[in-house]
Design a protein around this motif. Structure first.
Motif, mmCIF file in Angstrom:
data_model
loop_
_atom_site.group_PDB
_atom_site.id
_atom_site.type_symbol
_atom_site.label_atom_id
_atom_site.label_comp_id
_atom_site.label_asym_id
_atom_site.label_seq_id
_atom_site.Cartn_x
_atom_site.Cartn_y
_atom_site.Cartn_z
ATOM 1 N N PRO A 15 -8.288 8.128 6.545
ATOM 2 C CA PRO A 15 -8.236 6.735 7.016
ATOM 3 C C PRO A 15 -7.234 5.915 6.199
ATOM 4 C CG PRO A 15 -10.512 7.422 6.614
ATOM 5 C CD PRO A 15 -9.624 8.500 6.080
ATOM 6 N N GLY A 16 -6.618 4.951 6.847
ATOM 7 C CA GLY A 16 -5.668 4.087 6.164
ATOM 8 C C GLY A 16 -4.258 4.636 6.194
ATOM 9 N N PRO A 17 -3.319 3.837 5.737
ATOM 10 C CA PRO A 17 -1.905 4.215 5.813
ATOM 11 C C PRO A 17 -1.397 5.055 4.645
ATOM 12 C CG PRO A 17 -2.074 1.987 4.998
ATOM 13 C CD PRO A 17 -3.487 2.436 5.318
ATOM 14 N N ASP A 18 -2.236 5.327 3.647
ATOM 15 C CA ASP A 18 -1.740 6.007 2.446
ATOM 16 C C ASP A 18 -1.185 7.397 2.723
ATOM 17 O OD1 ASP A 18 -2.301 3.811 0.893
ATOM 18 O OD2 ASP A 18 -4.264 4.551 0.256
ATOM 19 N N ASP A 19 -1.757 8.119 3.689
ATOM 20 C CA ASP A 19 -1.252 9.454 3.998
ATOM 21 C C ASP A 19 0.157 9.379 4.580
ATOM 22 O OD1 ASP A 19 -2.430 8.182 6.157
ATOM 23 O OD2 ASP A 19 -3.552 9.913 6.840
ATOM 24 N N VAL A 20 0.408 8.367 5.385
ATOM 25 C CA VAL A 20 1.748 8.180 5.954
ATOM 26 C C VAL A 20 2.733 7.771 4.868
ATOM 27 C CG1 VAL A 20 3.116 6.799 7.573
ATOM 28 C CG2 VAL A 20 0.851 7.598 8.230
ATOM 29 N N ILE A 21 2.301 6.881 3.994
ATOM 30 C CA ILE A 21 3.176 6.424 2.912
ATOM 31 C C ILE A 21 3.540 7.593 1.998
ATOM 32 C CG2 ILE A 21 3.272 4.967 0.847
ATOM 33 C CD1 ILE A 21 1.557 2.924 2.500
ATOM 34 N N ARG A 22 2.571 8.445 1.680
ATOM 35 C CA ARG A 22 2.869 9.616 0.850
ATOM 36 C C ARG A 22 3.877 10.539 1.525
ATOM 37 N NH1 ARG A 22 -2.523 9.355 -0.336
ATOM 38 N NH2 ARG A 22 -3.079 10.926 1.202
ATOM 39 N N LYS A 23 3.714 10.764 2.820
ATOM 40 C CA LYS A 23 4.648 11.631 3.549
ATOM 41 C C LYS A 23 6.051 11.038 3.518
ATOM 42 C CE LYS A 23 5.831 13.884 7.886
ATOM 43 N NZ LYS A 23 6.612 14.871 7.151
ATOM 44 N N LEU A 24 6.144 9.756 3.846
ATOM 45 C CA LEU A 24 7.454 9.118 3.870
ATOM 46 C C LEU A 24 8.093 9.113 2.485
ATOM 47 C CD1 LEU A 24 6.729 6.124 6.278
ATOM 48 C CD2 LEU A 24 8.075 8.169 6.777
ATOM 49 N N ALA A 25 7.313 8.803 1.457
ATOM 50 C CA ALA A 25 7.851 8.776 0.096
ATOM 51 C C ALA A 25 8.348 10.158 -0.322
ATOM 52 C CB ALA A 25 6.795 8.262 -0.874
ATOM 53 N N ALA A 26 7.579 11.191 0.016
ATOM 54 C CA ALA A 26 8.001 12.555 -0.332
ATOM 55 C C ALA A 26 9.260 12.953 0.423
ATOM 56 C CB ALA A 26 6.871 13.534 -0.036
ATOM 57 N N ASP A 27 9.312 12.610 1.701
ATOM 58 C CA ASP A 27 10.467 12.999 2.516
ATOM 59 C C ASP A 27 11.716 12.197 2.168
ATOM 60 O OD1 ASP A 27 8.787 14.786 3.754
ATOM 61 O OD2 ASP A 27 8.603 13.644 5.617
ATOM 62 N N LEU A 28 11.536 10.920 1.839
ATOM 63 C CA LEU A 28 12.690 10.063 1.566
ATOM 64 C C LEU A 28 13.228 10.227 0.154
ATOM 65 C CD1 LEU A 28 11.620 6.800 3.424
ATOM 66 C CD2 LEU A 28 13.474 8.357 4.049
ATOM 67 N N GLY A 29 12.388 10.631 -0.778
ATOM 68 C CA GLY A 29 12.844 10.818 -2.152
ATOM 69 C C GLY A 29 13.429 9.546 -2.724
ATOM 70 N N ASN A 30 14.687 9.605 -3.118
ATOM 71 C CA ASN A 30 15.362 8.459 -3.741
ATOM 72 C C ASN A 30 15.872 7.429 -2.731
ATOM 73 O OD1 ASN A 30 14.957 9.538 -6.289
ATOM 74 N ND2 ASN A 30 16.903 10.650 -6.263
ATOM 75 N N LEU A 31 15.728 7.700 -1.450
ATOM 76 C CA LEU A 31 16.247 6.780 -0.433
ATOM 77 C C LEU A 31 15.404 5.510 -0.309
ATOM 78 C CD1 LEU A 31 17.170 9.363 2.343
ATOM 79 C CD2 LEU A 31 18.729 8.180 0.779
ATOM 80 N N ALA A 32 14.110 5.597 -0.626
ATOM 81 C CA ALA A 32 13.234 4.421 -0.561
ATOM 82 C C ALA A 32 12.021 4.667 -1.451
ATOM 83 C CB ALA A 32 12.794 4.146 0.868
ATOM 84 N N ASP A 33 11.645 3.640 -2.232
ATOM 85 C CA ASP A 33 10.457 3.771 -3.068
ATOM 86 C C ASP A 33 9.213 3.345 -2.284
ATOM 87 O OD1 ASP A 33 10.706 1.031 -2.966
ATOM 88 O OD2 ASP A 33 10.923 0.751 -5.116
ATOM 89 N N GLU A 34 8.050 3.544 -2.896
ATOM 90 C CA GLU A 34 6.789 3.263 -2.204
ATOM 91 C C GLU A 34 6.661 1.793 -1.816
ATOM 92 O OE1 GLU A 34 2.034 3.427 -3.053
ATOM 93 O OE2 GLU A 34 3.260 5.032 -3.904
ATOM 94 N N ALA A 35 7.126 0.891 -2.674
ATOM 95 C CA ALA A 35 7.043 -0.543 -2.364
ATOM 96 C C ALA A 35 7.886 -0.881 -1.135
ATOM 97 C CB ALA A 35 7.480 -1.368 -3.567
ATOM 98 N N THR A 36 9.049 -0.291 -1.038
ATOM 99 C CA THR A 36 9.926 -0.515 0.117
ATOM 100 C C THR A 36 9.277 0.029 1.384
ATOM 101 O OG1 THR A 36 11.872 -0.362 -1.305
ATOM 102 C CG2 THR A 36 12.224 -0.067 1.062
ATOM 103 N N ILE A 37 8.670 1.198 1.277
ATOM 104 C CA ILE A 37 8.011 1.810 2.436
ATOM 105 C C ILE A 37 6.838 0.948 2.886
ATOM 106 C CG2 ILE A 37 6.673 3.805 3.206
ATOM 107 C CD1 ILE A 37 8.465 5.481 1.251
#
Length: 105
Positions: free
Chosen positions: A63-85
């Motif tokens: 539940p919640g958006p944290d699983d999506v944020i983790r996926k995006l952060a892992a996939d994006l690497g240095n392209l975007a940090d968690e706060a930006t996501i």
């Protein structure tokens, strides 16, 4: 049927509708976030669409958006940090709600 029963059914119907709309808005937000991330990674067309669907599916892990944020952060690497996501996902949730309301007209 009494007035109380009518009000109770109306309230239940509104609750169900609101819950469905929130689910649809979050799924749309996740797709938009996936497309945004795909663009940052240089993916276009069908590849970007497929990646966006992966992001939508990632939301079913918990539940919640944290699983999506983790996926995006892992996939994006240095392209975007968690706060930006997180900021982008907040922005895209508003966009998704507007899009759903426009489609309902």
């Amino acid at each position: 049927m009494t007035t109380f029963d009518d009000r109770e059914k109306a309230y239940e119907a509104k609750y169900a509708h609101d819950a469905e709309m929130q689910f649809r808005a979050e799924a749309r937000r996740n797709k938009l976030a996936g497309l945004w991330a795909a663009g940052l990674m240089g993916k276009t067309g069908a590849v970007a669409d497929a990646y966006a669907m992966e992001v939508v599916k990632a939301d079913f892990a918990e539940p919640g958006p944290d699983d999506v944020i983790r996926k995006l952060a892992a996939d994006l690497g240095n392209l975007a940090d968690e706060a930006t996501i997180r900021a982008k996902m907040d922005e895209l949730l508003s966009t998704a709600k507007v899009q759903l309301l426009d489609e309902a007209k």
